[in-house]
Design a protein around this motif. Structure first.
Motif, PDB file in Angstrom:
ATOM      1  N   TYR A 165       1.172  -1.171  -0.005  1.00 55.35           N
ATOM      2  CA  TYR A 165      -0.073  -0.121  -0.050  1.00 55.35           C
ATOM      3  C   TYR A 165       0.976   1.410  -0.054  1.00 55.35           C
ATOM      4  CZ  TYR A 165      -3.739   3.075   1.646  1.00 55.35           C
ATOM      5  OH  TYR A 165      -4.412   4.379   1.661  1.00 55.35           O
ATOM      6  N   ASP A 166       2.071   1.509   0.778  1.00 55.06           N
ATOM      7  CA  ASP A 166       2.575   2.270   0.951  1.00 55.06           C
ATOM      8  C   ASP A 166       3.367   2.675  -0.337  1.00 55.06           C
ATOM      9  OD1 ASP A 166       1.819   2.722   3.374  1.00 55.06           O
ATOM     10  OD2 ASP A 166       3.744   1.898   4.500  1.00 55.06           O
ATOM     11  N   ALA A 167       3.875   1.598  -1.026  1.00 57.26           N
ATOM     12  CA  ALA A 167       4.845   1.727  -2.253  1.00 57.26           C
ATOM     13  C   ALA A 167       3.748   2.321  -3.253  1.00 57.26           C
ATOM     14  CB  ALA A 167       5.375   0.369  -2.615  1.00 57.26           C
ATOM     15  N   VAL A 168       2.832   1.778  -3.254  1.00 58.95           N
ATOM     16  CA  VAL A 168       1.863   2.319  -4.464  1.00 58.95           C
ATOM     17  C   VAL A 168       1.271   3.627  -4.142  1.00 58.95           C
ATOM     18  CG1 VAL A 168      -0.284   1.860  -5.722  1.00 58.95           C
ATOM     19  CG2 VAL A 168       1.105  -0.144  -5.009  1.00 58.95           C
ATOM     20  N   LEU A 169       1.091   4.157  -2.934  1.00 57.64           N
ATOM     21  CA  LEU A 169       0.961   5.412  -2.549  1.00 57.64           C
ATOM     22  C   LEU A 169       1.946   6.325  -2.901  1.00 57.64           C
ATOM     23  CD1 LEU A 169      -1.072   7.269  -1.110  1.00 57.64           C
ATOM     24  CD2 LEU A 169      -0.013   6.593   1.133  1.00 57.64           C
ATOM     25  N   ARG A 170       3.108   5.995  -2.851  1.00 56.00           N
ATOM     26  CA  ARG A 170       4.145   7.052  -3.179  1.00 56.00           C
ATOM     27  C   ARG A 170       4.141   7.219  -4.532  1.00 56.00           C
ATOM     28  NH1 ARG A 170       6.980  10.222  -4.279  1.00 56.00           N
ATOM     29  NH2 ARG A 170       9.080  10.599  -3.658  1.00 56.00           N
ATOM     30  N   PHE A 171       3.764   6.267  -5.596  1.00 62.84           N
ATOM     31  CA  PHE A 171       3.565   6.285  -6.846  1.00 62.84           C
ATOM     32  C   PHE A 171       2.493   7.446  -7.212  1.00 62.84           C
ATOM     33  CE2 PHE A 171       5.496   2.145  -8.048  1.00 62.84           C
ATOM     34  CZ  PHE A 171       6.743   2.782  -8.322  1.00 62.84           C
ATOM     35  N   ILE A 172       1.225   7.313  -6.533  1.00 58.16           N
ATOM     36  CA  ILE A 172       0.208   8.084  -6.561  1.00 58.16           C
ATOM     37  C   ILE A 172       0.353   9.535  -6.358  1.00 58.16           C
ATOM     38  CG2 ILE A 172      -2.251   8.416  -5.871  1.00 58.16           C
ATOM     39  CD1 ILE A 172      -2.522   5.367  -5.800  1.00 58.16           C
ATOM     40  N   GLN A 173       1.104   9.720  -5.228  1.00 60.51           N
ATOM     41  CA  GLN A 173       1.568  11.045  -4.640  1.00 60.51           C
ATOM     42  C   GLN A 173       2.701  11.688  -5.706  1.00 60.51           C
ATOM     43  OE1 GLN A 173       3.074   9.943  -0.816  1.00 60.51           O
ATOM     44  NE2 GLN A 173       1.298  10.248   0.203  1.00 60.51           N
ATOM     45  N   SER A 174       3.112  10.723  -6.380  1.00 65.68           N
ATOM     46  CA  SER A 174       4.093  11.587  -7.550  1.00 65.68           C
ATOM     47  C   SER A 174       3.430  11.743  -9.029  1.00 65.68           C
ATOM     48  CB  SER A 174       5.392  10.629  -7.751  1.00 65.68           C
ATOM     49  OG  SER A 174       6.185  10.520  -6.657  1.00 65.68           O
ATOM     50  N   GLY A 175       2.298  11.565  -8.889  1.00 69.12           N
ATOM     51  CA  GLY A 175       1.609  11.899 -10.322  1.00 69.12           C
ATOM     52  C   GLY A 175       1.152  10.490 -11.280  1.00 69.12           C
ATOM     53  N   HIS A 176       1.928   9.231 -10.953  1.00 64.60           N
ATOM     54  CA  HIS A 176       1.828   8.326 -11.825  1.00 64.60           C
ATOM     55  C   HIS A 176       0.332   7.924 -12.031  1.00 64.60           C
ATOM     56  CE1 HIS A 176       6.080   8.497 -10.666  1.00 64.60           C
ATOM     57  NE2 HIS A 176       6.358   7.904 -11.568  1.00 64.60           N
ATOM     58  N   LYS A 177      -0.045   7.213 -13.128  1.00 67.19           N
ATOM     59  CA  LYS A 177      -1.336   6.883 -13.577  1.00 67.19           C
ATOM     60  C   LYS A 177      -1.621   5.606 -13.785  1.00 67.19           C
ATOM     61  CE  LYS A 177      -2.673  11.206 -13.346  1.00 67.19           C
ATOM     62  NZ  LYS A 177      -3.655  11.587 -12.147  1.00 67.19           N
ATOM     63  N   ASN A 178      -0.542   4.719 -14.565  1.00 65.72           N
ATOM     64  CA  ASN A 178      -0.452   3.502 -14.842  1.00 65.72           C
ATOM     65  C   ASN A 178       0.377   2.749 -14.011  1.00 65.72           C
ATOM     66  OD1 ASN A 178      -2.546   4.082 -17.010  1.00 65.72           O
ATOM     67  ND2 ASN A 178      -0.779   5.020 -18.045  1.00 65.72           N
ATOM     68  N   ILE A 179       0.125   2.202 -12.967  1.00 65.64           N
ATOM     69  CA  ILE A 179       1.058   1.573 -12.016  1.00 65.64           C
ATOM     70  C   ILE A 179       0.884   0.039 -12.036  1.00 65.64           C
ATOM     71  CG2 ILE A 179       1.537   1.492  -9.623  1.00 65.64           C
ATOM     72  CD1 ILE A 179       0.222   4.293  -9.347  1.00 65.64           C
ATOM     73  N   GLY A 180       1.970  -0.458 -12.328  1.00 73.70           N
ATOM     74  CA  GLY A 180       2.068  -2.022 -12.434  1.00 73.70           C
ATOM     75  C   GLY A 180       2.590  -2.787 -11.162  1.00 73.70           C
ATOM     76  N   MET A 181       2.651  -3.947 -10.903  1.00 77.01           N
ATOM     77  CA  MET A 181       2.942  -4.657 -10.034  1.00 77.01           C
ATOM     78  C   MET A 181       3.405  -5.901 -10.316  1.00 77.01           C
ATOM     79  SD  MET A 181       1.236  -5.949  -6.237  1.00 77.01           S
ATOM     80  CE  MET A 181       2.251  -7.142  -5.340  1.00 77.01           C
ATOM     81  N   ILE A 182       4.528  -6.510  -9.770  1.00 75.43           N
ATOM     82  CA  ILE A 182       4.992  -7.736 -10.081  1.00 75.43           C
ATOM     83  C   ILE A 182       5.236  -8.610  -8.614  1.00 75.43           C
ATOM     84  CG2 ILE A 182       7.139  -9.323 -10.695  1.00 75.43           C
ATOM     85  CD1 ILE A 182       8.245  -7.130 -12.623  1.00 75.43           C
ATOM     86  N   GLY A 183       4.036  -9.488  -8.748  1.00 75.32           N
ATOM     87  CA  GLY A 183       3.788 -10.114  -7.461  1.00 75.32           C
ATOM     88  C   GLY A 183       4.470 -11.549  -7.542  1.00 75.32           C
ATOM     89  N   GLY A 184       4.208 -12.054  -6.037  1.00 76.21           N
ATOM     90  CA  GLY A 184       4.737 -13.330  -6.115  1.00 76.21           C
ATOM     91  C   GLY A 184       3.637 -14.433  -6.506  1.00 76.21           C
ATOM     92  N   PRO A 185       4.067 -15.737  -6.182  1.00 73.69           N
ATOM     93  CA  PRO A 185       3.268 -16.896  -6.314  1.00 73.69           C
ATOM     94  C   PRO A 185       1.736 -16.789  -5.663  1.00 73.69           C
ATOM     95  CG  PRO A 185       5.056 -17.943  -6.130  1.00 73.69           C
ATOM     96  CD  PRO A 185       5.257 -16.647  -5.759  1.00 73.69           C
ATOM     97  N   THR A 186       0.389 -16.886  -6.234  1.00 77.72           N
ATOM     98  CA  THR A 186      -0.604 -16.504  -5.672  1.00 77.72           C
ATOM     99  C   THR A 186      -1.150 -17.281  -4.445  1.00 77.72           C
ATOM    100  OG1 THR A 186      -1.776 -17.905  -7.442  1.00 77.72           O
ATOM    101  CG2 THR A 186      -1.330 -15.402  -7.670  1.00 77.72           C
TER     102      THR A 186
END
Length: 332
Positions: A165-186
């Motif tokens: 949550y904190d990582a994505v929030l940091r992107f949002i606060q910097s004005g990013h719009k298309n935010i991707g994620m590389i996650g682990g095994p589901t």
């Protein structure tokens, strides 16, 4: 001539009964324990741990089971735990199950046959059923980095949801719009929680969630590179990526270098763990940092509390916070 118990008594000023109690695994006052251990070290007194173990039903060995020996997160925590336990007279038997449930079952059986006093584990098997025989034998179990809902044992975790949550929030606060994620095994708890944190941050700030911005890795360097390649191929508008594991962060960086994509000019990036690697990167990476030393301290505290105070198996769950260490990998 080898030192004797009488030499220790003379050195410490303590009675033979007190020293004998310590040598046989009995309870002595803390100040007396320190005196005895200092004298043992100075006199080079050899404690017969095998004989002591037969009297006390204690081996002074702790079994440690991890999925992969070359996993940085595992290695650093276990290194700290080993140091902590050594200061209290315990040795560790470290076993790598190669993320294989059958091998994990064999390792547990092996450690029980070696009469370990307790087990620290980052389990591969998801339900924890393999640990029932350990608990049935009266051995304490401390689980790291996984949540087992129906097994009465101690668990030491980090706030994985909050980390993402904190990582994505940091992107949002910097004005990013298309935010991707590389996650682990589901099917792994930590990966599930980090994915939830990613979705939670997007929902909180009214970003629409699109599965094409999520790529599933396997907590390896190769998996991270493959997932980054997938995101880049499927999303020409991608402007930021959060990578939810250290090994996958390395893989993602390799793929970005291969494609000559500049950070942060063309893509902002937040990785996971290993501050040294983050500082060595050019530009330096922003990374989510897990409190590895604190995790090790909590694991050691819980286990030693049981072993040294003859307590009952605890079901204590400890959840520790992460923090975001800023680098220069986020475009403003």
């Amino acid at each position: 001539m080898a030192a004797t118990i009488k030499d220790i008594a003379q050195k410490t000023g303590l009675g033979l009964a007190t020293i004998s109690s310590y040598l046989n695994g009995g309870s002595v006052r803390e100040k007396n324990r320190l005196k005895i251990e200092a004298a043992i070290a100075e006199l080079d007194f050899a404690v017969n741990e095998m004989a002591r173990g037969l009297k006390t039903n204690r081996s002074k060995n702790i079994g440690v089971i991890i999925p992969e020996l070359d996993n940085t997160f595992c290695a650093r925590i276990i290194s700290e735990v080993t140091d902590n336990l050594r200061t209290h007279g315990y040795a560790t038997m470290i076993c790598d199950c190669r993320t294989d449930e059958k091998r994990e079952a064999d390792v547990i059986e092996f450690l029980l046959q070696r009469r370990v006093d307790g087990i620290i584990i980052m389990p591969t098997e998801k339900t924890g059923k393999l640990l029932k025989q350990v608990l049935a034998a009266g051995k304490p179990v401390v689980v790291i980095d996984r949540r087992l809902e129906h097994i009465p044992c101690a668990q030491v975790l980090v706030d994985n949801q909050g980390a993402a949550y904190d990582a994505v929030l940091r992107f949002i606060q910097s004005g990013h719009k298309n935010i991707g994620m590389i996650g682990g095994p589901t099917d792994i708890y930590t990966a599930q929680e980090r994915y939830k944190g990613y979705q939670k941050a997007l929902a909180k700030y009214k970003y629409s969630f699109d599965k094409k911005y999520f790529a599933c890795g396997d907590y390896t360097i190769t998996g991270g590179a493959r997932a980054m390649k997938e995101l880049l191929q499927n999303n020409a508008d991608l402007d930021a990526v959060f990578v939810a594991n250290y090994e996958m962060t390395v893989g993602a960086m390799i793929e970005l270098n291969e494609q000559e994509i500049k950070i942060p000019e063309q893509l902002s990036l937040i990785g996971f763990d290993n501050l040294e690697f983050a500082k060595a990167s050019n530009p330096s990476l922003s990374v989510v940092i897990q409190p590895l030393k604190e995790i090790a301290e909590e694991v050691s505290r819980i286990l030693l509390s049981y072993l040294e105070h003859a307590g009952e198996q605890t079901c204590e769950t400890v959840i520790l916070p992460t923090y975001l260490k800023e680098g220069r990998s986020i475009r403003k």
